[in-house]
Write an enzyme that holds these catalytic residues in place. Structure first.
Site, mmCIF file in Angstrom:
data_model
loop_
_atom_site.group_PDB
_atom_site.id
_atom_site.type_symbol
_atom_site.label_atom_id
_atom_site.label_comp_id
_atom_site.label_asym_id
_atom_site.label_seq_id
_atom_site.Cartn_x
_atom_site.Cartn_y
_atom_site.Cartn_z
ATOM 1 C CB VAL A 1 -0.910 0.138 1.215
ATOM 2 C CG1 VAL A 1 -1.980 1.213 1.026
ATOM 3 C CG2 VAL A 1 -1.565 -1.133 1.520
ATOM 4 C CE1 TYR B 1 4.996 4.155 -4.964
ATOM 5 C CE2 TYR B 1 2.830 3.080 -4.396
ATOM 6 C CZ TYR B 1 4.176 3.055 -4.482
ATOM 7 O OH TYR B 1 4.794 2.043 -3.782
ATOM 8 N NE ARG B 2 4.188 13.020 -10.535
ATOM 9 C CZ ARG B 2 5.194 13.624 -10.759
ATOM 10 N NH1 ARG B 2 5.917 14.308 -9.904
ATOM 11 N NH2 ARG B 2 5.562 13.848 -12.229
ATOM 12 C CD GLU C 1 2.982 -0.788 2.854
ATOM 13 O OE1 GLU C 1 2.232 -1.739 2.920
ATOM 14 O OE2 GLU C 1 3.888 -0.475 2.405
ATOM 15 C CD GLU D 1 6.274 15.238 -6.288
ATOM 16 O OE1 GLU D 1 6.299 15.474 -5.120
ATOM 17 O OE2 GLU D 1 5.671 14.074 -6.930
#
Lengths: 80, 494
Positions: free
Chosen positions: B179, B182-183, B242, B290
Site C-alpha cells: 500500500v 503514488y501520484r 502497511e 512536488e
C-alpha cells in the site's frame, strides 16, 4: 484551438468532460493525445496560454526521446 | 520487529474507537473547529488552490476545508487539508488542539514497533465502498471533481490516494501486498499514469509483471481512514503490511473488504478505482509541483486502464496541496518520517532524545542527543545517514544537545549560534540522494552536510591515564631476537 502546451492541432485534441450548471455549459476539459496535457477552458491564462509558457513548461511530442523513462518498459514493442 | 502491545491513553482509545473512515474523522475535526465547509461557490481553478494555500499557512491549527459548491461539478464534494495541521494530527491521536509537535512525536514514537494486524473483515456486500459500482462507461471526470493543483502541472492529479497492489509473483501473500501513495495523473476517462520511484515496491512490481508478461492489478483507494493515509507513506520493509502498521498505530481494527479485482481494500473508503497495468505502455506525465517546492519534469510513465469503480453514495474526493512548503504533505508524512529514524537510531544509541525530519521529507533533519564525549554526536549522525530513509533523504543534518528541542527552531538556532564552530561541519561529497532534490548538480547524487551544534565536551577520559606495561628493550633483547632466528634456521636445515 491548439494544445496550450505543444500547439498540436485540433485533430489531436479530445474533449473529456463538460461542466454544466442547470443545463448551462460552464467549462470544457480537453486532452492532447500527443503531449498528454489536460486543461479546462475556464482556467487562468498562465495555465492555458501557450504564449505565456516558459520553454521548460512547453512540450515537444515530435521528440519523445527528450523525455526520460520513469521505468523503462521490459519489452519495447508495446511502448508509446 | 518485536511484537509489543501499544498502550493508549483513554482519550486515544476513545478516538480510535469512533473513527472508522474519513467521514468520522471530518466530524471529529468539525467538532473542534478543525474542518470547515467553504461557504462560497468556487471555480475549480484557481479558487481551490488559493483557498487551500491560505488555509495551509498555519501548520499548527489550519483546518481541513470541504468544498461542496464547485462550479460545473454540481453535487460533488472535495476535501483538502485533512492532515494539514498538527492540531488535526493531535485530534487523531487523542490529544488536544495545540499539542506541541514534540509531544506528538513522542506519542507516535511510543506507538511504533508493533506489527500485528488488527483487521476486521467485511463482506463486500456489506462494505460501504461497494454501495455504488460502475463497470461500464467509466469516466473519472464524471466521478471526481478533478482540478489542477499547481498552475503549471501537466494535468489533473489524484495526489492523495492509497494504492494497493500485490506481488505479481506471489499474489496470495497478504504481507507482500503493498500500500503506497503514488501520484496519479488522469490520462483519459478510464486511463491514468502512476509514478513510482524505481526502488519502491510498486516499481518493482511493475518490472516483475512486464518481465514475466503477467497482469498487475491495482486498487486505488480514495478518501481513506486518516491513519491509512498517514501510514501508507511510511517506509516499511517489503514483507511488512502497511495495513498492519496503520491498525496498530491507531490501536483499533481497520475494516477491510475485497475489491472486485481481488485486493484487500478499506471497506469505508470513499472510492476504490480498480485498474490494471497496460504492460510496456508508457505515456507522457508531468510536470507536477512536488514536495521540495519545485516542478518535476515530463517523463514516460507506466499507463493503467481502469476496469471498475466502487464508491460510497455522494463520495468525498480527498485531495492535498503540495508545493513550496509548508504544505499538507509535510504534516502528513513528517512525524512518520521522523519516528522510524528515531527507532532505528535508538537500537544503537539510546542517547538519542528526538528526531525532527519534518522538513521536505527529511532533506533537513535535526537530531537531539545526549552528548557523551567529544565527537559523539558526529558518530550518531553517521549512523543516521545509514538508516533506510537517511540513505536517500537526510541531506542536511543538524546535531543538537539534549537540552535543545529539535522541533523548536528558536532553540535550534540558539544552538547553531552558540555551539557551532566552522570546524565542526562535515561535508561528505558525492553521496546517493533522492532524485527530486532541486539543488543536486546531478539528480540522484549529492553532498551531505552534518553540522555538529552540540556543546563542547572533553575527549573520553577512559584510557587517557592507562598504566602501560614496560616490556624489556635494548641491545640485549635485539641480540636475543637474532639468536632465536639463527636457532630457527639451524632447525630448518637439519
Amino acid at each position: 484551438m491548439n494544445c496550450p502546451r505543444c500547439q498540436s492541432a485540433e485533430e489531436h485534441l479530445r474533449t473529456e468532460c463538460e461542466g454544466r450548471e442547470g443545463g448551462e455549459l460552464v467549462w470544457t476539459v480537453f486532452y492532447c493525445r500527443r503531449c498528454s496535457f489536460t486543461w479546462r477552458d475556464s482556467e487562468p491564462a498562465e495555465s492555458i496560454d501557450y504564449g505565456l509558457r516558459e520553454d521548460w513548461f512547453r512540450a515537444d511530442p515530435d521528440h519523445p526521446e527528450k523525455y526520460e523513462q520513469n521505468i523503462p518498459p521490459a519489452k519495447t514493442d508495446g511502448a508509446d | 520487529m518485536d511484537m509489543e502491545t501499544v498502550t493508549l491513553s483513554p482519550e486515544a482509545r476513545a478516538v480510535a474507537g469512533r473513527i472508522h473512515n474519513i467521514r468520522d474523522y471530518l466530524d471529529l475535526l468539525a467538532e473542534h473547529g478543525q474542518c470547515i465547509t467553504w461557504p462560497d461557490t468556487v471555480m475549480p481553478e484557481p479558487d481551490i488552490r488559493k483557498v487551500v494555500v491560505a488555509a495551509g499557512r498555519d501548520a499548527m491549527t489550519g483546518p481541513a476545508i470541504v468544498f461542496d459548491k464547485i462550479r460545473g461539478y454540481p453535487g460533488k464534494r472535495l476535501v483538502v487539508g485533512v492532515h494539514g495541521s498538527f492540531s488535526n494530527i493531535a485530534l487523531l491521536l487523542g490529544k488536544p488542539k495545540g499539542t506541541s509537535i514534540k509531544e506528538l512525536f513522542y506519542e507516535l514514537a511510543g506507538r511504533w514497533g508493533s506489527d500485528t494486524p488488527l483487521i476486521n473483515r467485511v463482506e463486500p456486500e456489506h462494505a460501504p465502498v461497494h454501495e455504488n459500482r460502475v463497470e461500464a462507461g467509466i469516466n473519472l471526470y464524471d466521478l471526481l471533481p478533478l482540478y489542477r493543483i499547481n498552475a503549471l502541472d501537466g494535468g489533473f492529479y489524484i495526489a492523495k490516494a492509497n494504492i494497493v497492489s500485490r506481488d505479481p509473483r506471489d499474489p496470495d501473500n497478504f504481507a507482500k501486498q503493498n500500500v503506497g501513495i503514488y501520484r496519479i495523473q488522469v490520462q483519459g476517462p478510464d486511463r491514468f499514469t502512476l509514478l513510482s520511484v524505481p526502488s519502491h515496491d510498486m516499481a518493482q512490481q511493475i518490472l516483475m509483471a512486464e518481465q514475466d508478461d503477467v497482469p498487475l492489478k491495482v486498487a486505488v483507494m480514495l478518501g481513506n481512514h486518516p491513519a491509512m493515509a498517514m501510514f501508507a507513506a511510511t517506509p516499511v520493509n517489503y514483507d511488512e503490511s502497511e495495513f498492519a502498521y496503520a491498525s496498530q498505530m491507531m490501536g483499533s481494527p481497520i475494516e477491510l473488504t475485497r475489491s472486485g479485482n481481488g485486493m484487500d481494500v478499506l471497506a469505508g473508503a470513499e472510492m476504490v478505482i480498480e485498474a490494471e497495468l497496460l504492460n510496456n505502455q508508457r505515456c507522457l506525465e508531468g510536470p507536477f509541483g512536488e514536495f521540495p517546492g519545485s516542478y518535476s519534469g515530463i517523463r514516460h510513465v507506466p499507463l493503467f486502464r481502469v476496469t471498475a469503480v466502487s464508491h460510497r453514495t455522494d463520495p468525498i474526493f480527498e485531495s492535498i496541496y503540495i508545493g513550496k512548503g509548508w504544505t499538507e504533505h509535510d504534516t502528513l508524512i513528517g512525524l512518520n518520517t521522523s519516528a522510524p529514524i528515531y527507532a532505528q537510531l535508538k537500537e544503537n544509541f539510546p542517547e538519542v532524545v528526538a528526531v525532527n525530519a519534518l522538513y521536505q521529507h527529511g532533506l533537513t533533519g535535526i537530531i537531539s542527543v545526549k552528548n557523551r564525549f567529544a565527537g559523539f554526536a558526529k558518530s550518531v549522525a553517521m549512523r543516521a545517514l545509514g538508516t533506510p530513509h537517511g540513505l536517500m533523504y537526510l541531506k542536511n543534518l543538524i546535531m543538537v544537545d539534549d537540552d535543545v528541542d529539535p522541533f523548536d527552531l528558536n532553540q535550534v538556532m540558539w544552538a547553531l549560534s552558540t555551539r557551532t564552530r566552522a570546524s565542526d561541519i562535515i561535508v561528505i561529497p558525492n553521496m546517493p540522494l533522492v532524485l527530486i532534490d532541486p539543488a543536486a548538480e546531478i539528480p540522484g547524487k549529492g553532498h551531505r552536510l552534518v553540522i555538529d551544534a552540540t556543546s563542547f565536551m572533553p575527549p573520553d577520559p577512559i584510557g587517557g591515564d592507562a598504566k602501560l606495561v614496560a616490556p624489556p628493550t635494548g641491545s640485549e633483547i635485539d641480540d636475543l631476537a637474532k639468536y632465536i632466528l639463527r636457532l630457527q634456521k639451524e632447525a630448518e636445515n637439519r
